[in-house]
Design an enzyme around this catalytic site. Structure first.
Site, PDB file in Angstrom:
ATOM      1  N   SER B 488      -5.748  -4.288  11.209  1.00 35.57           N
ATOM      2  CA  SER B 488      -6.338  -3.210  10.413  1.00 35.57           C
ATOM      3  C   SER B 488      -7.121  -2.217  11.265  1.00 35.57           C
ATOM      4  O   SER B 488      -7.271  -1.054  10.877  1.00 35.57           O
ATOM      5  CB  SER B 488      -7.226  -3.774   9.303  1.00 35.57           C
ATOM      6  N   GLU B 717      -0.047  -9.698  -0.031  1.00 35.51           N
ATOM      7  CA  GLU B 717       0.067 -10.852  -0.927  1.00 35.51           C
ATOM      8  C   GLU B 717       1.393 -10.950  -1.671  1.00 35.51           C
ATOM      9  O   GLU B 717       1.929 -12.031  -1.870  1.00 35.51           O
ATOM     10  CB  GLU B 717      -1.113 -10.846  -1.909  1.00 35.51           C
TER      11      GLU B 717
END
Lengths: 288, 763, 158
Positions: B488, B717
């Protein structure tokens, strides 16, 4: 806290003396890939570790297919895999040794360690037994030779007496059209302990009829178990012979239900592997 | 929210640069939890219960305390006995009393591995010896492991104070069922009456562990004035700070947490296990205390996700219109309430536009480790059952499984069972991309099969802080409060570089400690690129506005007459004046003369995280004699909104798919009759290894999220939701086997082969 | 028993240290020698995060006693780059985004070095089986395998 000592003798006789004189729990160290795991988990608490790797000849491979091979007890699986002559003569033994753990583990793990750890599921043991391997054992009363199948007496137990340790393995000279194979079943493709292991050595005549065979199963009983090979001797390993072999292998199974497989599954897969391994060994023998 | 540029205008977003922390991580320089040290540190270790369920009669630590080298021993007596307090954190509910009791048992131990005491000593050997000298007397109680058994009358009760919530009238006897919850839309009874074809089946899944490769580790020190320093690897250093403060009764301002690099989490590092104990041991010993779990500790003591039992019923008309869908789900929560039952119910049928849905769930405690979040908590469990049922429905209808799904696909305006109406979503686009992919129609061989399944995850936004600071030489520093678990830092630097109009290489992203940046919620819920990215983007936009003002000041014109283009201030038009462009570096050089340092820190509570959908195609070959399944080919299609760094987006999809493959085939907690976990190690808890897998093709579909400046949707996810049913449907296709239980391990598959043969043998 | 004096060579440098008889090489590297790039993921030889090369063969340093290191040559992750020049394997891991959390990465890079030293042109299958002892939970291995293929090509001069 009980303290731990480490020694690395440089001769067989020194090692024997140290092992014979030791008063507390003692462990012989070759590759260490089982020993260190057990140490860390607290499953063993030795007072002395005897590292055999400084003994000349304890690592290395000598001999040939014509005269047989002598393999130092602490020789690593990676060295076995790199030895072209051994691999050509005993592909089953080498492929079994090269299934023990990861490539990292094969950089350390040895035939002696795999045998003396005395796990029913050890990969190299059925292969060495099927190949007719013997071991040379040093001890307080000199050296002796014993068939590989006489060493393991139960899970974690061996027939070695106090002061004894394995110095080398011997694989016999290859006579005629003989070859071997090893297969194991695991849930993944690597990194598991065998759910079932099977070593097979087969000799065929010029016409492809089996004249001799030796079969050993792992992980289906407290020790490696032999399978009666008479059902395939005199055959060309046709479907009927394979079916009999499947049944003979299943008949020898006395496994446990555990995290790696059920009794029913292990028994059925033992039959499957006996057939498949025999087929590979048969084809290899025929190609000699 | 204004969209930043068309895709074709973007210079940085959508490229694949090397991550800022990359070199440290390929050279061994990066400092992870267990690598961090403090001067004078000693070692902390915990004593774990050997019993799955027992009352603690007494704990005698006197012998351990007398051992030379032992600097402190703690039990629950050293941890505040805090009252029950519910909070909603991360992706699920949390009760701080339960969290405290999970870190250190008080009156009862509730699972094998439950911590009962901890020691601090000068080295490992002394700490180990001290643990052996702690004398705990237990009254062993009957235990219960299985969810159905825990719900049965007469089951051993874990908590005398637990009464089933969500039923009326309020129960008067304690139960292992912590909660009953229901979401309903329409009328399923009426829906099933309209159906021509109905499938109905009960499925089970096993609890599986997040199995990050880095075990939990921290080092902590408390000074005489009560100030606490902690370095730990986690998915949120603000989480560590908050929970440690709550559990030990310390003011938040007195705790400063530095986040070490984190070696994987997948939800499992969104709670504390060690940190409060390390601080308590530090207080007792007066020394910094380092604590590191072993792999066995990780399996026995930290959260897996739930296993469960899922009953599903789906009905459709002959032409494939689904008329009703119903499910009843019972999830294991472990020793304390908190299974992901709500999202399990909400996600099961969220891919479909259905008039009649009924979902009922139970949150059930048993003598296992307390579950923790794991990647799309709950959704993979319910979706395994629901997407297996949809596949079976397609077979019964004689319909292509993609056509059946397209016919019932959720779209903008579709109402979900939990009340939310879908906004702009990409499920149809995902299905069409799967249908068009050559994989879908490639030929198959003997014993081979192909399966498809789809999945949904909400994704979340929430509280994040991001800062962008212009350095004197025109480079930029980006700071955020989000631990970087998978690249990130790169995506944050990319978004800032895009807005500032300067090269990615001129922007560095770092993650400071909790005292050095505003509050930021955990790295979880697929929220970082979305929410923290929004904070960074807004900070960069504020910086650009400031840069324009500075240029206007230098040129002595109105700020409205300045435009920002490709990293330079330019006059807005001919009327603004004939000035040469002012590059960012030139403005930075004169910052002192135009108002001082240039920078902005923005805190947001981001709303509008766009949900994500995925469709996975899996080919398998099954060995009917051994039951071994080989994954031959795998394609994962997903709507990612917009991929900031496509390589890391693909990586999330590939990694999620492979975790799902492990869940499908081999992963499970295996308990023996004594209630002990039998496979607490990577040898027998079998996560996929490299040789188990083919390449995993990730297909990125981009339906931008209208609520994010770059169109970002969370991506981490969704990819773990479809694999279990995709693999199951593929095995079913290969050998026409009835498989309803995870994992589909070789003994299970072989047994199904034998069961399928049995009737034929009788003929 | 008191600690044992060990003389060894690590990343080309002569090193001496004291080790307890039962201490693993991994613990000595991390705790005594401060070479924390080698990671512990399991301590039982099942994850490969602690992979090092000893005399040209890779092994798990958690399965070797520190005292066994005496007289041998050990390569750890800290010895793969040449000064500030990354090894092609490291460079290709970065370019291919072959790491997410990065915790398993040192073990993978050391194992890849051992592979490519032995087999400069491995097939995908050979790469996957060689690296089967290195667990990665983040990537699904796809980008790792591609990075190894790219590094092999680069090192062959392709």
């Amino acid at each position: 806290m009980p303290s731990l000592n480490y020694v690395a003798p440089t001769t067989v006789s020194d090692a024997v003396k140290i092992l014979a004189d030791a008063s507390g729990p003692t462990r012989v160290l070759s590759g260490g890939t089982d020993l260190l795991v057990q140490l860390r988990a607290g499953r063993i608490s030795p007072e002395l570790i005897v590292d055999t790797k400084k003994i000349p000849g304890i690592m290395g491979i000598t001999g040939s297919a014509a005269e047989g091979f002598t393999i130092g007890a602490a020789t690593t699986g990676a060295e076995l895999g790199d030895h072209q002559a051994l691999k050509a003569a005993y592909p089953g033994v080498v492929e079994a040794a090269n299934l023990i753990g990861s490539k990292q583990v094969q950089g350390r793990a040895s035939l002696a360690g795999n045998l003396c750890n005395a796990s029913p599921a050890a990969d190299s043991v059925p292969a060495v037994i099927a190949a007719g391997g013997t071991v040379t054992i040093a001890g307080p009363s000199g050296t002796r030779t014993a068939p590989a199948e006489s060493i393991v007496t139960g899970p974690g137990r061996t027939s070695l007496a106090k002061g004894e340790f394995i110095v080398s393995f011997h694989l016999p000279a290859i006579k005629g059209k003989t070859s071997d194979a090893y297969l194991r079943f695991i849930p993944r493709t690597e990194m598991d302990i065998a759910v079932v292991g099977c070593g097979v050595s087969i000799t065929v005549d010029a016409g492809g009829t089996i004249t001799a065979a030796k079969i050993s199963l792992g992980a289906v009983a407290p020790t490696q178990v032999p399978v009666d090979a008479s059902c395939i001797i005199g055959t060309k390993l046709d479907d009927a012979a394979l079916a009999k072999l499947d049944a003979a292998a299943q008949a020898m199974c006395n496994p446990i239900d555990d995290k790696r497989g059920t009794i029913e599954f292990r028994t059925k897969v033992a039959g499957v592997l006996a057939r498949r391994t025999a087929k590979i060994a048969y084809d290899r023998a025929g190609a000699r | 929210m204004t969209f930043i540029g068309n895709k074709s205008d973007l210079r940085v977003v959508g490229t694949r640069p090397v991550r800022p922390d990359g070199v440290d991580k390929v050279t061994g320089r990066a400092v992870y939890g267990a690598d961090a040290t403090m001067p004078g540190q000693i070692i902390g270790k915990v004593l774990r219960s050997p019993h799955p369920h027992a009352r603690i009669i007494s704990i005698d630590t006197s012998k351990a305390e007398k051992l030379p080298g032992v600097k402190g021993v703690i039990t629950s007596a050293d941890i505040p006995n805090i009252p029950s307090e519910e909070a909603f954190v991360g992706e699920g509910p949390m009760n701080f009393r339960d969290l405290s009791l999970n870190c250190m048992a008080r009156d009862k131990v509730l699972y094998e591995g439950h911590v009962v005491a901890a020691v601090a000593a000068i080295n490992d050997a002394v700490a180990d010896a001290a643990l052996k000298l702690i004398d705990v007397k237990y009254e062993v109680l009957p235990h219960v492991i299985d969810v159905e058994e825990a719900m049965a009358p007469g089951a051993p009760i874990l908590h005398d104070t637990l009464f089933t919530a969500g039923v009326t009238p309020k129960p008067t006897t304690p139960s292992n069922v912590a909660k009953q919850v229901r979401f309903t839309i329409g009328d399923v009874e009426a829906g099933f009456k309209q159906a021509d074809v109905i499938v109905e089946q009960t499925y089970t899944t096993a609890p599986v562990h997040q199995a990050y490769i880095e075990p939990h580790a921290c080092v902590a020190a408390i000074a005489a004035d009560g100030q606490v320093l902690i370095t730990a690897s986690s998915q949120g250093h603000f989480m560590i700070r908050a929970y440690t403060a709550k559990l030990l009764g310390i003011d938040i301002a007195n705790i400063r947490v530095t986040n070490a690099e984190i070696g994987g989490g997948f939800g499992g590092k969104t709670v504390v296990y060690l940190e409060p104990l390390a601080v308590a041991l530090s207080k007792k010993s007066g020394r910094p205390v380092k604590m590191t779990m072993t792999r066995e500790d990780v399996f026995r003591g930290t959260g897996p996700t739930s296993g469960g039992t899922i009953w599903v019923k789906v009905g459709a008309t002959k032409d494939g219109k689904i008329t009703a869908a119903q499910t009843v789900i019972k999830l294991q929560a472990g020793a304390f309430p908190g299974s992901p039952i709500n999202p399990a119910l909400m996600c099961a049928f969220a891919m479909y536009d259905l008039a009649n849905v009924d979902t009922l769930g139970y949150d059930v405690v048993s003598n296992r480790p307390k579950v923790a979040a794991y990647r799309a908590p709950g959704a993979p469990i319910s979706s395994f059952a629901a997407e297996s049922a949809i596949d079976d429905l397609a077979r019964k209808l004689g319909m292509d499984p993609i056509e059946l799904r397209l016919k019932n696909a959720a779209k903008q305006g579709s109402k979900t069972v939990y009340g939310v109406t879908h906004g702009v979503i990409g499920y149809e686009e995902v299905l069409n991309a799967a249908k068009a992919h050559p994989h879908w129609t490639a030929p198959l061989g003997k014993n081979q099969g192909r399966g498809l399944a789809t999945g949904f995850w909400f994704n979340i936004g929430g509280e994040s802080t991001g800062g962008v600071f212009i350095n004197e030489d025109g480079t930029a520093s980006v700071v955020t409060g989000s631990p970087d678990i998978g690249g990130s830092r790169a995506s944050m630097a990319m978004m800032a570089a895009e807005v500032l109009g300067i090269p990615y290489e001129k922007v560095r992203a770092v993650i400071p400690d909790t005292a050095s940046i505003g509050f930021t919620h955990v790295t979880g819920g697929s929220r970082v690129t979305y929410a923290t990215g929004m904070a960074v983007t807004q900070a960069a936009q504020a910086v650009v506005e400031d840069l324009k003002k500075r240029a206007a000041m230098i040129w002595d014109i109105s700020p409205e007459a300045v435009e920002w283009k490709d990293g330079e201030a330019v006059p807005a038009g001919a009327n603004a004046g004939g000035f040469d462009p002012l590059p960012l570096a030139a403005i930075a050089l004169k910052a002192a003369k135009t108002g001082g340092p240039i920078g902005s820190e923005i805190s947001v509570n981001a709303q509008g995280a766009g949900p994500g959908f995925g469709a996975h195609i899996c080919d398998v070959e099954v060995d009917p004699e051994t039951g071994h399944t080989t994954i031959l080919r795998y394609t994962a299609v997903q709507d990612v909104g917009r991929a900031i760094h496509p390589a890391y987006v693909e990586g999330q999809i590939q990694g999620g798919a492979v975790q799902g493959i492990g869940w499908a085939l081999n992963e499970e907690y295996i308990y023996n009759k004594k209630g002990h976990m039998d496979n607490a190690g990577f040898l027998d808890y079998r996560i996929p290894v490299a040789s188990d897998l083919p390449m995993i093709e990730a297909v990125l579909v981009e339906v931008p999220n209208t609520r994010h400046p770059f169109g970002v949707r969370g991506v981490g996810e969704v990819p773990i939701v479809p694999p279990m049913a995709a693999v199951r449907n593929a095995i079913r296709g290969a050998l026409d086997l009835e498989l309803f239980h995870l994992p589909m391990s070789p003994p299970r598959v072989r047994a199904a082969v034998d069961a399928a043969k049995a009737p034929k043998a009788a003929e | 028993m008191s600690k044992i004096h060990v003389e060894t060579t690590i990343n080309g440098e002569p090193m001496e240290f004291l080790a307890n008889p039962g201490e693993s090489l991994l613990d000595a590297l991390r705790n005594t020698l401060n070479l924390t790039g080698t990671k512990e993921g399991c301590g039982s030889g099942d994850c490969g995060a602690c992979t090092v090369i000893i005399d040209g063969r890779m092994t798990c340093s958690c399965l070797v006693l520190a005292v066994e290191a005496g007289g041998h040559e050990i390569t750890t992750i800290e010895g793969i780059a040449q000064g500030d020049t990354l090894h092609p394997i490291q460079q290709k891991f970065l370019e291919n985004a072959a790491l997410q959390c990065g915790f398993c990465t040192p073990g993978f890079i050391v194992a890849t070095k051992a592979l490519l030293d032995k087999n400069p042109n491995p097939t995908e299958t050979e790469i996957r089986f060689w690296l089967a002892g290195n667990l990665c939970r983040c990537t699904g291995y796809d980008k790792i395998v591609r990075a190894v293929q790219d590094a092999a090509a680069e090192m062959r001069g392709g």
